[in-house]
Structure formats: structure tokens, C-alpha cells
Design an enzyme around this catalytic site. Structure first.
Site, mmCIF file in Angstrom:
data_model
loop_
_atom_site.group_PDB
_atom_site.id
_atom_site.type_symbol
_atom_site.label_atom_id
_atom_site.label_comp_id
_atom_site.label_asym_id
_atom_site.label_seq_id
_atom_site.Cartn_x
_atom_site.Cartn_y
_atom_site.Cartn_z
ATOM 1 N N CYS A 87 -16.042 160.348 77.887
ATOM 2 C CA CYS A 87 -17.407 159.924 78.228
ATOM 3 C C CYS A 87 -18.270 161.067 78.759
ATOM 4 C CB CYS A 87 -17.370 158.786 79.237
ATOM 5 S SG CYS A 87 -16.541 157.330 78.592
ATOM 6 N N HIS A 107 -24.622 158.538 82.089
ATOM 7 C CA HIS A 107 -23.681 157.884 81.183
ATOM 8 C C HIS A 107 -23.689 156.389 81.501
ATOM 9 C CE1 HIS A 107 -20.220 156.592 79.078
ATOM 10 N NE2 HIS A 107 -19.474 156.454 80.156
ATOM 11 N N ASN A 163 -20.832 150.644 76.742
ATOM 12 C CA ASN A 163 -20.391 152.024 76.974
ATOM 13 C C ASN A 163 -20.062 152.659 75.616
ATOM 14 O OD1 ASN A 163 -19.024 154.371 77.597
ATOM 15 N ND2 ASN A 163 -17.780 153.445 79.221
HETATM 16 O O1 UT7 Z 1 -16.864 155.401 80.868
HETATM 17 C C1 UT7 Z 1 -15.847 155.868 81.660
HETATM 18 C C2 UT7 Z 1 -15.946 155.336 82.987
HETATM 19 N N1 UT7 Z 1 -15.627 153.918 82.995
HETATM 20 C C3 UT7 Z 1 -16.070 153.207 83.976
HETATM 21 O O2 UT7 Z 1 -16.780 153.755 84.790
HETATM 22 C C4 UT7 Z 1 -15.630 151.780 84.134
HETATM 23 C C5 UT7 Z 1 -15.413 151.513 85.595
HETATM 24 N N2 UT7 Z 1 -14.957 150.190 85.939
HETATM 25 C C6 UT7 Z 1 -15.730 149.076 85.797
HETATM 26 O O3 UT7 Z 1 -16.805 149.150 85.263
HETATM 27 C C7 UT7 Z 1 -15.229 147.777 86.391
HETATM 28 O O4 UT7 Z 1 -14.117 148.036 87.222
HETATM 29 C C8 UT7 Z 1 -14.842 146.739 85.316
HETATM 30 C C9 UT7 Z 1 -16.089 146.191 84.665
HETATM 31 C C10 UT7 Z 1 -13.914 147.345 84.295
HETATM 32 C C11 UT7 Z 1 -14.115 145.556 85.993
HETATM 33 O O5 UT7 Z 1 -14.934 144.990 86.998
HETATM 34 P P1 UT7 Z 1 -14.308 144.655 88.433
HETATM 35 O O6 UT7 Z 1 -15.363 143.997 89.217
HETATM 36 O O7 UT7 Z 1 -13.709 145.911 88.975
HETATM 37 O O8 UT7 Z 1 -13.211 143.580 88.087
HETATM 38 P P2 UT7 Z 1 -11.642 143.634 88.275
HETATM 39 O O9 UT7 Z 1 -11.023 144.589 87.326
HETATM 40 O O10 UT7 Z 1 -11.323 143.790 89.724
HETATM 41 O O11 UT7 Z 1 -11.265 142.172 87.858
HETATM 42 C C12 UT7 Z 1 -11.675 141.025 88.628
HETATM 43 C C13 UT7 Z 1 -11.173 139.785 87.964
HETATM 44 C C14 UT7 Z 1 -9.670 139.856 87.639
HETATM 45 O O12 UT7 Z 1 -9.124 138.575 87.833
HETATM 46 P P3 UT7 Z 1 -8.314 138.234 89.165
HETATM 47 O O13 UT7 Z 1 -7.165 139.199 89.208
HETATM 48 O O14 UT7 Z 1 -9.295 138.437 90.281
HETATM 49 O O15 UT7 Z 1 -7.920 136.815 88.955
HETATM 50 C C15 UT7 Z 1 -9.660 140.183 86.171
HETATM 51 O O16 UT7 Z 1 -8.480 139.720 85.537
HETATM 52 O O17 UT7 Z 1 -11.825 139.593 86.701
HETATM 53 C C16 UT7 Z 1 -10.865 139.431 85.676
HETATM 54 N N3 UT7 Z 1 -11.410 139.975 84.430
HETATM 55 C C17 UT7 Z 1 -12.161 139.261 83.591
HETATM 56 N N4 UT7 Z 1 -12.579 137.971 83.632
HETATM 57 C C18 UT7 Z 1 -13.345 137.553 82.618
HETATM 58 C C19 UT7 Z 1 -11.281 141.224 83.946
HETATM 59 N N5 UT7 Z 1 -11.961 141.341 82.787
HETATM 60 C C20 UT7 Z 1 -12.495 140.128 82.552
HETATM 61 C C21 UT7 Z 1 -13.289 139.606 81.514
HETATM 62 N N6 UT7 Z 1 -13.688 138.324 81.594
HETATM 63 N N7 UT7 Z 1 -13.699 140.366 80.469
#
Ligand code: UT7
Length: 324
Positions: free
Chosen positions: A114, A251, A281
Site C-alpha cells: 500500500c 492512502h 482500499n
Molecule cells: O492498507 C494497509 C493498511 N490496512 C489497514 O490500515 C487496515 C487496518 N484495519 C482496519 O481497517 C480495521 O481493523 C478493520 C476494518 C479491518 C476491522 O475493524 P475493527 O473495528 O478493528 O474490527 P475487528 O477486527 O476488531 O472485529 C470486530 C468484530 C469481530 O467480531 P467479534 O470477535 O467481536 O465477535 C469480527 O469477527 O467484527 C467482526 N467482523 C465482521 N463482522 C461483519 C470482522 N469483519 C466483519 C465483517 N462483517 N466484514
């Protein structure tokens, strides 16, 4: 006097097919609400069968050349930032060279995921300032749809396909911050974070292409810190404050990262170019896609001070400050 790398034209290309959150929610266990709330993404573009990264790169580059009023025969360097090349080798840049430039013109790919566009811009800037290139294409092009695990809801909702390009020329400047062109670039990496964000395949390891895997929360945490650092580094190197910037072109990974970076740096949110809602992204393509969006709609004007920043797998991160 000093040589400056001046951005003369910007162009981009998005595949025709748009995939909405609702369409994804019909395939994996997710919802439009979750994706919109957690990422700001509403839709993404996905390349058609038989449409390759090189096709996207060439289309974006043709538009950048046209916007800059520069003919392909003038090019003496082509650099493509991509993590999704057409083939393991040769470089995707060679296909762009074959289509757009004279035979013999050097071309190569840069792999910094990225952060690839910032790395490519920094590399080309160094070629230009060393007197080794006068007219160059810098392209970010990706087809991440090809390396997504479409059953993994934690990654497949986050990415899209696209390409963006700038054509740059060497111009004499005064060596001060009022010059047009790239004023400074700042690159970093930390390979200790390899497993945080990777594709779990490759020629030397599994002999497969693999799929994107990410520890999202950890990446998010690092992103906010590293991006703020990269911005501050560029400002300090040019004796500027965030108030001096006309635009931040980040980005586009997550709307919440854009918002918290802007807030941390005291940058007016109205000065942040946001395309993540429409493009998702697109990795190395996201900065030139966003740049083109804001140049095309007249927000970014000649003379404006633009700071680009990115962070990606590796980890890699960096920034580039340019006066348009
Ligand atoms: O380009 C390179 C750099 N990349 C980035 O900068 C990405 C950085 N990370 C992020 O943008 C975020 O961490 C994400 C968007 C990937 C995830 O968001 P989050 O608020 O950190 O969510 P999380 O991973 O902590 O997940 C929270 C909950 C989990 O469920 P439980 O364990 O709380 O029951 C996940 O399983 O959301 C669940 N979850 C989803 N639910 C519905 C994860 N993905 C999804 C989904 N739909 N697509």
C-alpha cells in the site's frame, strides 16, 4: 538552482464493474452497516475476467499523459508500484513500456504494497534529481480482487481494483519550498511486522499466489501512529506546520484511519481527500486515484501544497510532499 520533479499530469482508471456492500453481504456473513460503520467503504470496483493490472496501469497512464500534454515518446523512465503484477516476472512496468514508450526505455516494478506509490514517487524523484530521468511515469496499479479470499469477511470487504498515474518532468527550481514539484520524500519499513499483513503464498514459499491475511486491529493501531509520524517528518523537513498544507492525500484504507490521522495532526477534515467510500482500499493505486479525483474536480489546483502518506504490508510507510 536545483532539479525538481514536477507533476505535470494525473490520470486514473477504474474497472467498470462496481460491487456494493449489499452484493458482498449476499455472499459472506457481513452487512452493509458493519462495513460502512467500521471502514467507510460503500462500494469498490472489480476488474473483469481477462482485465489485468497492466491494462489498468496503461489506461491510467494514457490519461495522465493526455492530462499533462506529454507524448509517450518523451518518456525515459517508467515505474509501476504493484503487489498484484500480471506475472511473477517480468515486471508489469515492461508491459506499460511496450505499449507507451520507446523501445529501450527503462521500466521496473516496486513492491511496497500500500506504500508502493510513495516508494515509487520517491525513487523517480531520486532518478530525476540525479539527472538520470527527465520525463517519467509513476503508476500505482492493483487487482487485489485476485488475491482475496472471498470467503474471509475480515478481508474481502476491504479492497478494490484500480490504477492511478502521474507523469513527471524535471524542471529547474530555486531550491526553496515555493518551487513546484516534489519537495521531500520520507520512507520507512519494519520487517518485524511481516505477519501482521501479508499474502500467504509466493513463488519461493508455497509456489501458489496465496491470499491476503491481516490482523486488522494491530494494523490499524500501527497505521495511526506511523502515518502521523510520516506526516510530521515531512512537515518538519520543510519547516511547515499542518496549517500550511492545502491538501492531505492519504492512502485510503479505512475512513476511521483518515479521520483519526487528521485529528491527531490538527488538519481540517475538509482538506483531506477521501475516496475510500467509492474505491475501498486499492493498495498502491489509492493515492494516485485520490489525487486524480481531486485534481479532476478542481479542488487541487496548480501551486497547492499536497502531502501524500501511506502505510502497508511489510510494514512499509512513508510520505511525499509536493507543490502541484
Ligand atoms: O492498507 C494497509 C493498511 N490496512 C489497514 O490500515 C487496515 C487496518 N484495519 C482496519 O481497517 C480495521 O481493523 C478493520 C476494518 C479491518 C476491522 O475493524 P475493527 O473495528 O478493528 O474490527 P475487528 O477486527 O476488531 O472485529 C470486530 C468484530 C469481530 O467480531 P467479534 O470477535 O467481536 O465477535 C469480527 O469477527 O467484527 C467482526 N467482523 C465482521 N463482522 C461483519 C470482522 N469483519 C466483519 C465483517 N462483517 N466484514
Amino acid at each position: 538552482m536545483t532539479l525538481r520533479t514536477v507533476i505535470r499530469g494525473v490520470g486514473s482508471y477504474l474497472p467498470a464493474r462496481i460491487v456494493t456492500n449489499a452484493e458482498l453481504a449476499a455472499k459472506v456473513d457481513t452487512t452493509d452497516e458493519w462495513i460502512t460503520e467500521r471502514t467507510g467503504i460503500r462500494e469498490r470496483h472489480v476488474a473483469a475476467d481477462g482485465e489485468f493490472t497492466s491494462d489498468l496501469a496503461i489506461a491510467a497512464a494514457e490519461r495522465a499523459l493526455k492530462a499533462g500534454g506529454i507524448d509517450g515518446s518523451q518518456l525515459d523512465l517508467i515505474v509501476v508500484a504493484t503487489a498484484t503484477p500480471d506475472n511473477t516476472f517480468p515486471a508489469t512496468a515492461a508491459k506499460v513500456q511496450a505499449r507507451l514508450a520507446r523501445p529501450g526505455v527503462p521500466s521496473f516494478d516496486i513492491q511496497a504494497v500500500c506504500s508502493g506509490f510513495v516508494y515509487a514517487l520517491a525513487t523517480v524523484d531520486n532518478f530525476v534529481r540525479a539527472g538520470q530521468a527527465k520525463t517519467a511515469l509513476v503508476i500505482g496499479a492493483e487487482t487485489f480482487s485476485r488475491i482475496l479470499d472471498w470467503n474471509d469477511r475480515t478481508t474481502c470487504v476491504l479492497f478494490g481494483d484500480g490504477a492511478g498515474a502521474v507523469v513527471v518532468t524535471a524542471e529547474q527550481g530555486s531550491g526553496t519550498g515555493s518551487d513546484r514539484g516534489i519537495l521531500s520524500t520520507h520512507l520507512h519499513s519494519d520487517g518485524r511486522q511481516h505477519d501482521m499483513l501479508l499474502v500467504d503464498g509466493g513463488p519461493s514459499t508455497t509456489q501458489t499466489t496465496g491470499h491476503v491475511r491481516m490482523k486488522g486491529k494491530e494494523v490499524f493501531r500501527h497505521a495511526v501512529v506511523n502515518l502521523a509520524e510520516a506526516v510530521n517528518e515531512a512537515l518538519a523537513a520543510n519547516s511547515l506546520t499542518s496549517q500550511d498544507l492545502d491538501w492531505l492525500v492519504p492512502h485510503q484504507a479505512n475512513r476511521r484511519i483518515l479521520d483519526s490521522t487528521a485529528q491527531k495532526l490538527g488538519i481540517d477534515p475538509a482538506k483531506v481527500v477521501v475516496t475510500v467510500d467509492r474505491h475501498a482500499n486499492t493498495s498502491a493505486a489509492s493515492i494516485p486515484l485520490a489525487l486524480d479525483a481531486a485534481v479532476s474536480d478542481g479542488r487541487i489546483k496548480p501551486g497547492h501544497l499536497v502531502l501524500m502518506e501511506a502505510m502497508g504490508g511489510g510494514f512499509t510507510w512513508g510520505s511525499a510532499l509536493a507543490r502541484m
